[in-house]
Design a protein around this motif. Structure first.
Motif, PDB file in Angstrom:
ATOM      1  N   UNK A   1       0.839  -1.202   0.000  1.00  0.00           N
ATOM      2  CA  UNK A   1       0.000   0.000   0.000  1.00  0.00           C
ATOM      3  C   UNK A   1       0.874   1.252   0.000  1.00  0.00           C
ATOM      4  N   UNK A   2       0.428   2.331  -0.688  1.00  0.00           N
ATOM      5  CA  UNK A   2       1.216   3.568  -0.708  1.00  0.00           C
ATOM      6  C   UNK A   2       1.417   4.116   0.708  1.00  0.00           C
ATOM      7  N   UNK A   3       2.621   4.624   0.986  1.00  0.00           N
ATOM      8  CA  UNK A   3       2.898   5.235   2.286  1.00  0.00           C
ATOM      9  C   UNK A   3       3.888   6.378   2.113  1.00  0.00           C
ATOM     10  N   UNK A   4       3.900   7.313   3.077  1.00  0.00           N
ATOM     11  CA  UNK A   4       4.921   8.368   3.090  1.00  0.00           C
ATOM     12  C   UNK A   4       5.725   8.281   4.396  1.00  0.00           C
ATOM     13  N   UNK A   5       5.582   7.166   5.103  1.00  0.00           N
ATOM     14  CA  UNK A   5       6.253   7.023   6.398  1.00  0.00           C
ATOM     15  C   UNK A   5       7.665   6.439   6.203  1.00  0.00           C
ATOM     16  N   UNK A   6       8.664   7.346   6.237  1.00  0.00           N
ATOM     17  CA  UNK A   6      10.050   6.911   5.977  1.00  0.00           C
ATOM     18  C   UNK A   6      10.546   5.952   7.060  1.00  0.00           C
ATOM     19  N   UNK A   7       9.902   5.965   8.236  1.00  0.00           N
ATOM     20  CA  UNK A   7      10.322   5.050   9.309  1.00  0.00           C
ATOM     21  C   UNK A   7      10.075   3.581   8.906  1.00  0.00           C
ATOM     22  N   UNK A   8       9.144   3.370   7.957  1.00  0.00           N
ATOM     23  CA  UNK A   8       8.811   1.996   7.558  1.00  0.00           C
ATOM     24  C   UNK A   8       9.898   1.332   6.709  1.00  0.00           C
ATOM     25  N   UNK A   9      10.950   2.126   6.361  1.00  0.00           N
ATOM     26  CA  UNK A   9      12.047   1.574   5.559  1.00  0.00           C
ATOM     27  C   UNK A   9      12.634   0.318   6.183  1.00  0.00           C
ATOM     28  N   UNK A  10      12.686   0.304   7.518  1.00  0.00           N
ATOM     29  CA  UNK A  10      13.256  -0.866   8.188  1.00  0.00           C
ATOM     30  C   UNK A  10      12.201  -1.922   8.472  1.00  0.00           C
ATOM     31  N   UNK A  11      10.997  -1.691   7.988  1.00  0.00           N
ATOM     32  CA  UNK A  11       9.924  -2.665   8.246  1.00  0.00           C
ATOM     33  C   UNK A  11       9.341  -3.184   6.938  1.00  0.00           C
ATOM     34  N   UNK A  12      10.219  -3.408   5.974  1.00  0.00           N
ATOM     35  CA  UNK A  12       9.802  -4.086   4.740  1.00  0.00           C
ATOM     36  C   UNK A  12       9.218  -3.181   3.672  1.00  0.00           C
ATOM     37  N   UNK A  13       9.216  -1.853   3.897  1.00  0.00           N
ATOM     38  CA  UNK A  13       8.697  -0.964   2.844  1.00  0.00           C
ATOM     39  C   UNK A  13       9.617  -1.046   1.625  1.00  0.00           C
ATOM     40  N   UNK A  14       9.067  -0.744   0.445  1.00  0.00           N
ATOM     41  CA  UNK A  14       9.871  -0.764  -0.785  1.00  0.00           C
ATOM     42  C   UNK A  14       9.777   0.609  -1.456  1.00  0.00           C
ATOM     43  N   UNK A  15      10.801   0.935  -2.241  1.00  0.00           N
ATOM     44  CA  UNK A  15      10.746   2.148  -3.056  1.00  0.00           C
ATOM     45  C   UNK A  15      10.204   1.785  -4.433  1.00  0.00           C
TER      46      UNK A  15
END
Ligand code: NAD
Length: 343
Positions: free
Chosen positions: A211-225
């Motif tokens: 899902x789209x997000x703008x929370x940069x903290x999620x980088x360490x929780x599996x978010x993708x660019x």
């Protein structure tokens, strides 16, 4: 409140930190110069924010600070350079210098750089080629730790942020410089957003559920660019996983035998080796004028040229100093204190 500091004291602080971590003085000065120049050009994501990361990598044995680049294979106008896992800035400078020399001699040159740590701002090296009157083209892939970018339509990390750069010589010492990541946003910009506590730009990230997000903290929780430009940027990012990577003797990030690094391919083309009846620099200058003369669209004040935002930042920051986020300044102070560097 950001801490504002002028280029020279920042350069000497970074140089002393690298030297205290076992880096020979000349290398420490080159890396500090490159990082501070990147801040002057406004790309704080690739500037002195990296000092802490590089020191951590030296301590973990991932950067060999005393290593110097070497040519490992050469064949006419092509060469492979190994950075020996020294500072990437050293290897990339060396490779750019070699591409410039070979390009002047043969009309075209291609130099790959492998066994390299983070090279920083790719445009520094294509601009060096253009400063010699040649067209500089650069491709970089890889990562220091893991991939970040999902292919278009997916939600898993397969690509690095894989920047590309074109530098075209204009009249005098004017270069038209394009330099960007093929991710919608460079990973470093999100690290910076996290350091500042600000949200990531919208439309650039998905959380681990896709899902789209703008929370940069999620980088360490599996978010993708996300790649830039939908399927087109995704295709470019994929080409970059192959071309600079394999020609530098590395493997794509997604491969089981991937080893960390920032493999790079630099090309140099001499305009005179092609159509020497064209005044290349004059044509570059004329196109720039035509682009600058375009009427701005609604919501814009003017049309900018590639390289113009960086040139403006440079002029402003040379005068007013470089604003560093508190977290970045605190990291530098902490490192200096730990290493007994007084300022
Ligand atoms: P970006 O998105 O800020 O784009 C920068 C490019 O776009 C520049 O050429 C700039 O002049 C041009 N530009 C910006 N605004 C413009 C406008 N309004 N009109 C016309 N042109 C405009 O850059 P980025 O993707 O965040 O990359 C930043 C830096 O990070 C680059 O120097 C890149 O090489 C570096 N990087 C390095 C790595 C690595 O692995 N070493 C990875 C990713 C990025």
């Amino acid at each position: 409140m950001p801490h504002t500091i002028h280029a020279e004291p920042l350069r000497s602080l970074c140089r002393d930190i690298f030297a205290a971590a076992g880096t020979p003085d000349d290398i420490a000065a080159i890396v500090a110069e490159s990082l501070v120049m990147t801040n002057l050009f406004g790309h704080d994501s690739h500037g002195v924010l990296r000092v802490k990361q590089y020191i951590t990598m030296i301590r973990a044995g991932m950067i060999q600070p005393e290593q110097r680049p070497q040519v490992t294979k050469s064949f006419g106008a092509t060469a492979m350079v190994s950075g020996g896992y020294g500072f990437g800035q050293m290897g990339a400078r060396f490779a750019a210098d070699l591409a410039r020399k070979l390009g002047a001699e043969y009309g075209i040159a291609a130099v790959s750089l492998g066994q390299t740590t983070h090279i920083g701002r790719l445009g520094e090296y294509t601009a060096h080629i253009a400063a010699g009157g040649l067209i500089g083209i650069g491709f970089t892939s890889g990562t220091m730790f893991k991939g970040w970018v999902t292919p278009y339509g997916g939600r898993e990390r397969v690509f690095g942020t894989n920047p590309l750069s074109f530098a075209v010589p204009g009249p005098g010492d004017e270069t038209l410089l394009l330099d960007f990541a093929t991710a919608g946003v460079a990973h470093g910009k999100l690290v910076l957003a996290r350091a500042k506590g600000t949200p990531a730009p919208s439309g650039m990230m998905l959380d681990r559920h896709g899902n789209p997000t703008t929370d940069a903290q999620l980088l360490d929780e599996g978010a993708v660019l996300l790649p830039m430009g939908l399927h087109k940027g995704s295709g470019l990012a994929m080409m970059m996983e192959l071309i600079p990577t394999l020609l530098a003797g590395h493997r794509p990030i997604s491969a089981p035998d991937f080893s960390f690094g920032n493999p790079t391919l630099l090309l140099a083309l001499s305009p005179q080796a092609f159509d020497d009846s064209t005044d290349f620099a004059a044509q570059v200058a004329a196109l720039k004028r035509r682009v600058k003369a375009v009427q701005p669209a609604t919501g814009f004040d003017e049309v900018l040229l590639p390289g113009e935002p960086e040139a403006r930042s440079h002029a402003q920051r040379v005068q007013a100093g470089i604003p560093l986020p508190d977290a970045v300044w605190a990291d530098l102070r902490e490192l200096a204190e730990e290493m007994g560097i007084s300022r």
